[in-house]
Design an enzyme around this catalytic site. Structure first.
Site, PDB file in Angstrom:
ATOM      1  CB  THR A 165      -0.812   5.774  -0.489  1.00 28.25           C
ATOM      2  OG1 THR A 165       0.564   5.655  -0.885  1.00 28.25           O
ATOM      3  CG2 THR A 165      -1.705   5.063  -1.480  1.00 28.25           C
ATOM      4  N   GLY A 197     -16.044   3.193  23.575  1.00 26.67           N
ATOM      5  CA  GLY A 197     -16.455   1.785  23.671  1.00 26.67           C
ATOM      6  C   GLY A 197     -17.674   1.500  22.824  1.00 26.67           C
ATOM      7  CD  GLU A 209      -5.729  14.351  -5.285  1.00 24.87           C
ATOM      8  OE1 GLU A 209      -4.959  15.304  -5.398  1.00 24.87           O
ATOM      9  OE2 GLU A 209      -6.292  13.821  -6.245  1.00 24.87           O
ATOM     10  NE  ARG A 215      -0.332  14.337  -3.603  1.00 31.42           N
ATOM     11  CZ  ARG A 215       0.644  13.921  -4.393  1.00 31.42           C
ATOM     12  NH1 ARG A 215       1.776  14.599  -4.466  1.00 31.42           N
ATOM     13  NH2 ARG A 215       0.503  12.832  -5.118  1.00 31.42           N
ATOM     14  N   GLY A 266      -1.824   2.754  -9.663  1.00 31.82           N
ATOM     15  CA  GLY A 266      -2.322   3.886  -8.872  1.00 31.82           C
ATOM     16  C   GLY A 266      -1.140   4.756  -8.511  1.00 31.82           C
ATOM     17  CB  THR A 275      -6.526   5.414 -10.253  1.00 30.19           C
ATOM     18  OG1 THR A 275      -6.082   6.363  -9.300  1.00 30.19           O
ATOM     19  CG2 THR A 275      -6.213   4.016  -9.767  1.00 30.19           C
ATOM     20  CD  GLU A 276      -4.190   4.141 -17.114  1.00 34.22           C
ATOM     21  OE1 GLU A 276      -3.554   3.121 -17.462  1.00 34.22           O
ATOM     22  OE2 GLU A 276      -4.174   5.212 -17.733  1.00 34.22           O
TER      23      GLU A 276
HETATM   24  C1  FAD Z   1     -12.832   6.139  -2.641  1.00 39.07           C
HETATM   25  C2  FAD Z   1     -11.706   6.359  -3.586  1.00 39.07           C
HETATM   26  C3  FAD Z   1     -11.718   7.476  -4.393  1.00 39.07           C
HETATM   27  C4  FAD Z   1     -10.676   7.689  -5.298  1.00 39.07           C
HETATM   28  N1  FAD Z   1     -10.731   8.774  -6.126  1.00 39.07           N
HETATM   29  C5  FAD Z   1      -9.817   8.897  -7.113  1.00 39.07           C
HETATM   30  C6  FAD Z   1      -9.951   9.947  -8.076  1.00 39.07           C
HETATM   31  O1  FAD Z   1     -10.834  10.814  -8.017  1.00 39.07           O
HETATM   32  N2  FAD Z   1      -9.072   9.944  -9.106  1.00 39.07           N
HETATM   33  C7  FAD Z   1      -8.070   9.020  -9.225  1.00 39.07           C
HETATM   34  O2  FAD Z   1      -7.320   9.079 -10.181  1.00 39.07           O
HETATM   35  N3  FAD Z   1      -7.904   8.039  -8.302  1.00 39.07           N
HETATM   36  C8  FAD Z   1      -8.747   7.955  -7.259  1.00 39.07           C
HETATM   37  N4  FAD Z   1      -8.624   6.950  -6.339  1.00 39.07           N
HETATM   38  C9  FAD Z   1      -7.523   5.997  -6.460  1.00 39.07           C
HETATM   39  C10 FAD Z   1      -6.408   6.252  -5.455  1.00 39.07           C
HETATM   40  O3  FAD Z   1      -5.768   7.479  -5.727  1.00 39.07           O
HETATM   41  C11 FAD Z   1      -5.465   5.044  -5.533  1.00 39.07           C
HETATM   42  O4  FAD Z   1      -6.146   3.955  -4.962  1.00 39.07           O
HETATM   43  C12 FAD Z   1      -4.163   5.307  -4.817  1.00 39.07           C
HETATM   44  O5  FAD Z   1      -3.394   6.203  -5.552  1.00 39.07           O
HETATM   45  C13 FAD Z   1      -3.348   4.023  -4.617  1.00 39.07           C
HETATM   46  O6  FAD Z   1      -3.160   3.385  -5.835  1.00 39.07           O
HETATM   47  P1  FAD Z   1      -3.453   1.810  -5.957  1.00 39.07           P
HETATM   48  O7  FAD Z   1      -4.821   1.583  -5.463  1.00 39.07           O
HETATM   49  O8  FAD Z   1      -3.129   1.361  -7.336  1.00 39.07           O
HETATM   50  O9  FAD Z   1      -2.443   1.154  -4.951  1.00 39.07           O
HETATM   51  P2  FAD Z   1      -0.872   0.767  -5.173  1.00 39.07           P
HETATM   52  O10 FAD Z   1      -0.238   1.861  -5.922  1.00 39.07           O
HETATM   53  O11 FAD Z   1      -0.911  -0.581  -5.843  1.00 39.07           O
HETATM   54  O12 FAD Z   1      -0.395   0.703  -3.736  1.00 39.07           O
HETATM   55  C14 FAD Z   1      -0.706  -0.370  -2.836  1.00 39.07           C
HETATM   56  C15 FAD Z   1       0.037  -0.107  -1.548  1.00 39.07           C
HETATM   57  O13 FAD Z   1       1.459  -0.092  -1.782  1.00 39.07           O
HETATM   58  C16 FAD Z   1       2.018   1.133  -1.327  1.00 39.07           C
HETATM   59  N5  FAD Z   1       3.105   1.554  -2.214  1.00 39.07           N
HETATM   60  C17 FAD Z   1       3.064   1.665  -3.561  1.00 39.07           C
HETATM   61  N6  FAD Z   1       4.251   2.113  -4.025  1.00 39.07           N
HETATM   62  C18 FAD Z   1       5.061   2.284  -2.948  1.00 39.07           C
HETATM   63  C19 FAD Z   1       6.406   2.720  -2.765  1.00 39.07           C
HETATM   64  N7  FAD Z   1       7.171   3.076  -3.789  1.00 39.07           N
HETATM   65  N8  FAD Z   1       6.902   2.757  -1.492  1.00 39.07           N
HETATM   66  C20 FAD Z   1       6.123   2.406  -0.436  1.00 39.07           C
HETATM   67  N9  FAD Z   1       4.864   1.976  -0.546  1.00 39.07           N
HETATM   68  C21 FAD Z   1       4.327   1.912  -1.788  1.00 39.07           C
HETATM   69  C22 FAD Z   1       0.885   2.126  -1.359  1.00 39.07           C
HETATM   70  O14 FAD Z   1       1.108   3.212  -0.465  1.00 39.07           O
HETATM   71  C23 FAD Z   1      -0.298   1.261  -0.932  1.00 39.07           C
HETATM   72  O15 FAD Z   1      -0.321   1.147   0.448  1.00 39.07           O
HETATM   73  C24 FAD Z   1      -9.605   6.764  -5.380  1.00 39.07           C
HETATM   74  C25 FAD Z   1      -9.581   5.648  -4.544  1.00 39.07           C
HETATM   75  C26 FAD Z   1     -10.602   5.443  -3.647  1.00 39.07           C
HETATM   76  C27 FAD Z   1     -10.544   4.235  -2.754  1.00 39.07           C
END
Ligand code: FAD
Length: 417
Positions: A396, A370, A394, A271, A147, A142-143
């Site tokens: 969403t 409750g 891994e 996954r 994500g 993730t960047e």
């Molecule tokens: C506690 C924690 C631990 C983590 N550990 C890791 C790790 O070890 N390594 C790592 O690389 N990352 C890690 N992550 C990051 C995590 O994998 C990302 O937060 C996740 O992939 C979502 O990316 P984003 O936050 O950029 O959300 P976005 O990609 O911006 O998504 C935001 C929302 O939009 C939805 N969405 C996006 N695209 C679509 C689409 N095409 N169709 C429908 N809905 C969509 C998503 O499902 C989400 O609900 C971690 C995050 C947390 C909170």
């Protein structure tokens, strides 16, 4: 042939992990939830010794000590490495999901190496888990700007310079990033592009070892749940690593994404393990809910027609059905992984389902009890907070649903985005 029975060889691991979950995790679960960023060294050191006793390496297949040569005519037992891992993830997460993520025995970074690394890379990176000190690993995709869209949008670069790669960029939300890079001589698997003009085709995972100049942990997150686990930001600044630390082909075939697809096999391994972890939390919740209700005189009358059950009984039975059916999806996904069968659909399916039901079950349990469910007297409110992450990292829930739909309908990512 797939079997839904626990393999005999997994039973020993299950017994040991159950003991650990009951005696070393549950009693300190609240402590580490309330003291985020305190490191659970007692658990870590115990698990390190235990994993050494169980084979000396990573829990992930490929990290075991090499066995003595067996007679060539002796039939090989079926592989069960990922099945063992799924049972382990489930039970340890039943103990505590945050502490489980602190297990020093090969987690997501190791799963990436196991799924896509060469035999030499597996030997180099996975056997270190059996050394004298606990070692951690992490996976960094993730960047800040990407994500879900990460593979296509990755901005971290890896440029070849002679016999090295030089990486630049920033990764955020890296589970166990601090433990891997600062608290141990571990490694992180970083996804970077070797050819920004090639889009997804240019993306590869790279192994960066602790202590590599130019790789620094810059931040730790404060979180809703899994608070025993550190979640770090990592900055890469002219970070030079050996050429042999790339996982997969260093060549980019612009017209195909074969190299990238190989890297994505990482998720097919990881996954189902996230799904197993989610189901551990869900099982803990259902069991505790039943205990509390039984203590209040509510006993489920299994076998009665549904119309004669109370609403509470129906809710509990529905939870058990969700739990058991979801576990079957996990078993299928890890069995396929062990058998080296393509399991992309099954891996995402198990993750979608488990991520969904753990949220539903923990929420319902808090609701049914409750004020007691909401109170810190019980761990139920904590499990409710710990649950949601399984629907986020891994991939969403939405992203894994898209993968499932594409696989079932045979649509490309362009046809169903
Ligand atoms: C506690 C924690 C631990 C983590 N550990 C890791 C790790 O070890 N390594 C790592 O690389 N990352 C890690 N992550 C990051 C995590 O994998 C990302 O937060 C996740 O992939 C979502 O990316 P984003 O936050 O950029 O959300 P976005 O990609 O911006 O998504 C935001 C929302 O939009 C939805 N969405 C996006 N695209 C679509 C689409 N095409 N169709 C429908 N809905 C969509 C998503 O499902 C989400 O609900 C971690 C995050 C947390 C909170």
């Amino acid at each position: 042939m797939i079997s839904f029975e626990m393999p005999e060889k997994v039973q020993h691991t299950v017994n040991l992990m159950t003991m650990v979950a009951e005696n070393m995790m549950r009693p300190v679960a609240r402590h580490f939830d309330e003291r985020e960023h305190e490191i659970p060294w007692d658990y870590i050191n115990f698990m390190h010794d235990a994993s050494k006793q169980m084979g000396g390496g990573s829990f992930v297949p490929g990290g075991e000590k090499p066995r003595k040569e067996e007679a060539p005519d002796k039939p090989k037992p079926p592989p069960i490495g990922y099945q063992r891992l799924a049972y382990t993830a489930e039970i340890l997460s039943w103990g505590d999901a945050g502490l489980y993520l602190c297990t020093p025995a090969g987690m997501l970074g190791a799963a990436a190496v196991a799924a896509t690394g060469t035999p030499e890379q597996k030997q180099r990176f996975l056997t270190r888990f059996g050394g004298d000190k606990p070692v951690f690993d992490a996976m960094a995709l993730t960047e800040s700007h990407a994500g879900s869209a990460m593979p296509a949008e990755v901005r971290t670069t890896a440029v070849r310079d002679g016999e090295s790669w030089v990486l630049n960029g920033e990764k955020i939300f890296v589970t166990a990033g601090h433990k891997a890079l600062v608290d141990s001589e571990g490694f992180i698997v970083v996804w970077a592009t070797i050819d920004p003009s090639a889009g997804r085709a240019g993306v590869r995972p790279f192994v960066i070892e602790a202590g590599t100049p130019g790789c620094q942990v810059t931040k730790l997150e404060h979180k809703l749940g899994i608070r025993a686990s550190d979640t770090a930001s990592v900055v890469l600044q002219d970070c030079r690593i050996p050429f042999g630390n790339i996982l997969g082909s260093p060549e980019v075939e612009k017209k195909t994404t074969e190299g990238f697809k190989g890297a994505m096999a990482t998720f097919d391994a990881s996954r189902p393990l996230v799904a197993a972890s989610a189901l551990g939390v869900a099982r803990a919740t259902v069991e505790r809910l039943k205990e509390v209700l039984e203590a209040r005189g509510v006993v489920i009358r299994y076998g009665l027609p549904r119309s004669r059950l109370t609403n509470l009984e129906r809710e509990l039975i529905d939870m058990e059905v969700l739990l058991r059916s979801s576990w079957l999806l996990v078993l299928k996904a890890v069995w396929m992984m062990d058998e080296r069968k393509p399991n992309n659909l099954e891996a995402s399916m198990s993750k979608v389902r488990a991520g969904d039901i753990v949220v539903r079950i923990t929420q319902k349990a808090v609701e049914l009890l409750g004020p007691l469910g909401y109170s810190r007297e019980e761990l139920l409110e904590k499990w409710f907070r710990d649950a949601k992450i399984n629907d986020l990292y891994e991939g969403t829930g939405q992203i894994n649903r898209l993968i499932v739909a594409r696989r079932i309908l045979d649509y490309s990512r362009h046809e169903l985005a």
